[in-house]
Design a protein around this motif. Structure first.
Motif, PDB file in Angstrom:
ATOM      1  N   VAL A   1       0.879  -1.071   0.062  1.00  0.00           N
ATOM      2  CA  VAL A   1       0.101   0.036  -0.059  1.00  0.00           C
ATOM      3  C   VAL A   1       0.634   1.180  -0.071  1.00  0.00           C
ATOM      4  O   VAL A   1       0.657   2.253  -0.880  1.00  0.00           O
ATOM      5  N   ALA A   2       2.005   1.402   0.807  1.00  0.00           N
ATOM      6  CA  ALA A   2       2.894   2.456   0.947  1.00  0.00           C
ATOM      7  C   ALA A   2       3.550   2.790  -0.399  1.00  0.00           C
ATOM      8  O   ALA A   2       3.491   3.795  -0.736  1.00  0.00           O
ATOM      9  N   THR A   3       3.779   1.453  -1.164  1.00  0.00           N
ATOM     10  CA  THR A   3       4.831   1.916  -2.043  1.00  0.00           C
ATOM     11  C   THR A   3       3.970   2.202  -3.665  1.00  0.00           C
ATOM     12  O   THR A   3       4.405   2.815  -4.241  1.00  0.00           O
ATOM     13  N   ASN A   4       2.636   1.843  -3.473  1.00  0.00           N
ATOM     14  CA  ASN A   4       2.020   2.175  -4.577  1.00  0.00           C
ATOM     15  C   ASN A   4       0.921   3.300  -4.275  1.00  0.00           C
ATOM     16  O   ASN A   4      -0.037   3.618  -5.186  1.00  0.00           O
ATOM     17  N   SER A   5       1.101   4.239  -3.233  1.00  0.00           N
ATOM     18  CA  SER A   5       0.512   5.291  -2.980  1.00  0.00           C
ATOM     19  C   SER A   5       1.270   6.461  -3.305  1.00  0.00           C
ATOM     20  O   SER A   5       2.610   6.507  -3.230  1.00  0.00           O
ATOM     21  N   VAL A   6       0.694   7.598  -3.296  1.00  0.00           N
ATOM     22  CA  VAL A   6       1.206   8.862  -3.601  1.00  0.00           C
ATOM     23  C   VAL A   6       1.560   9.348  -2.258  1.00  0.00           C
ATOM     24  O   VAL A   6       0.699   9.588  -1.354  1.00  0.00           O
ATOM     25  N   VAL A   7       2.608   9.549  -1.576  1.00  0.00           N
ATOM     26  CA  VAL A   7       3.066   9.761  -0.318  1.00  0.00           C
ATOM     27  C   VAL A   7       3.788  11.314  -0.695  1.00  0.00           C
ATOM     28  O   VAL A   7       4.906  11.288  -1.293  1.00  0.00           O
ATOM     29  N   VAL A   8       3.174  12.158   0.071  1.00  0.00           N
ATOM     30  CA  VAL A   8       3.833  13.795   0.187  1.00  0.00           C
ATOM     31  C   VAL A   8       5.044  13.502   1.013  1.00  0.00           C
ATOM     32  O   VAL A   8       5.104  13.145   2.056  1.00  0.00           O
ATOM     33  N   LYS A   9       6.199  14.116   0.481  1.00  0.00           N
ATOM     34  CA  LYS A   9       7.369  13.847   1.163  1.00  0.00           C
ATOM     35  C   LYS A   9       7.456  15.290   1.935  1.00  0.00           C
ATOM     36  O   LYS A   9       6.885  16.255   1.819  1.00  0.00           O
TER      37      LYS A   9
END
Length: 170
Positions: free
Chosen positions: A161-169
């Motif tokens: 889930v984490a690697t396939n999601s857009v995560v704001v840095k």
């Protein structure tokens, strides 16, 4: 065989791969008594397709209300006789061939089925119904902690889930 030496009497729905547990027989002090399943609740127990052919063969030419599994004389399958003559002998043969094979009871097979279902990701409410438990909490309390590897699967799922999601840095 159910708990407390109760043989389950079945109605088999091959299209849905379900066994409808509607009646049971107990044997207190050697006397056969017909009644309802544990908690007086009928339940539907799923079976894998791999067993369909074997069950169809066993059920052919039987009345739907007749027991699927019977004693050698065609009568009620008595838990004590089956356990002593067939099940325990089979377990002993397995233990002779494999020193790591555990000593099992008939009730252990129920635990195995439930544990495998939980580990395979079955809905806990469905497993609860299959077992005839009063609550999903009881099912989880008994079976959910059996497979330590399931924690590894949680870590993998969270990573996916984490690697396939857009995560704001930050």
């Amino acid at each position: 065989m159910g708990r407390n030496g109760r043989s389950i009497i079945n109605r088999v729905d091959f299209a849905r791969r379900r066994i409808d547990v509607a009646r049971a027989v107990s044997e207190p002090r050697g006397v056969i008594i017909w009644g309802t399943p544990k908690n007086h609740e009928r339940r539907s127990v799923p079976f894998p397709d791999v067993l369909s052919g074997l069950l169809e063969k066993r059920c052919s030419r039987r009345d739907p209300e007749d027991p699927v599994f019977t004693g050698s004389d065609g009568g009620v399958l008595r838990a004590g006789n089956y356990r002593n003559r067939v099940f325990n002998a089979a377990v002993a043969r397995c233990m002779e061939k494999d020193e790591t094979f555990p000593r099992l009871t008939l009730h252990d097979l129920r635990h195995t089925a439930a544990s495998l279902a939980v580990s395979a990701g079955a809905n806990v409410k469905a497993v609860q119904r299959m077992l005839g438990h009063a609550s999903a909490a009881m099912t989880l309390d008994v079976y959910a902690d059996i497979f330590d590897d399931d924690l590894d699967a949680v870590a993998v799922a969270l990573n996916d889930v984490a690697t396939n999601s857009v995560v704001v840095k930050m």
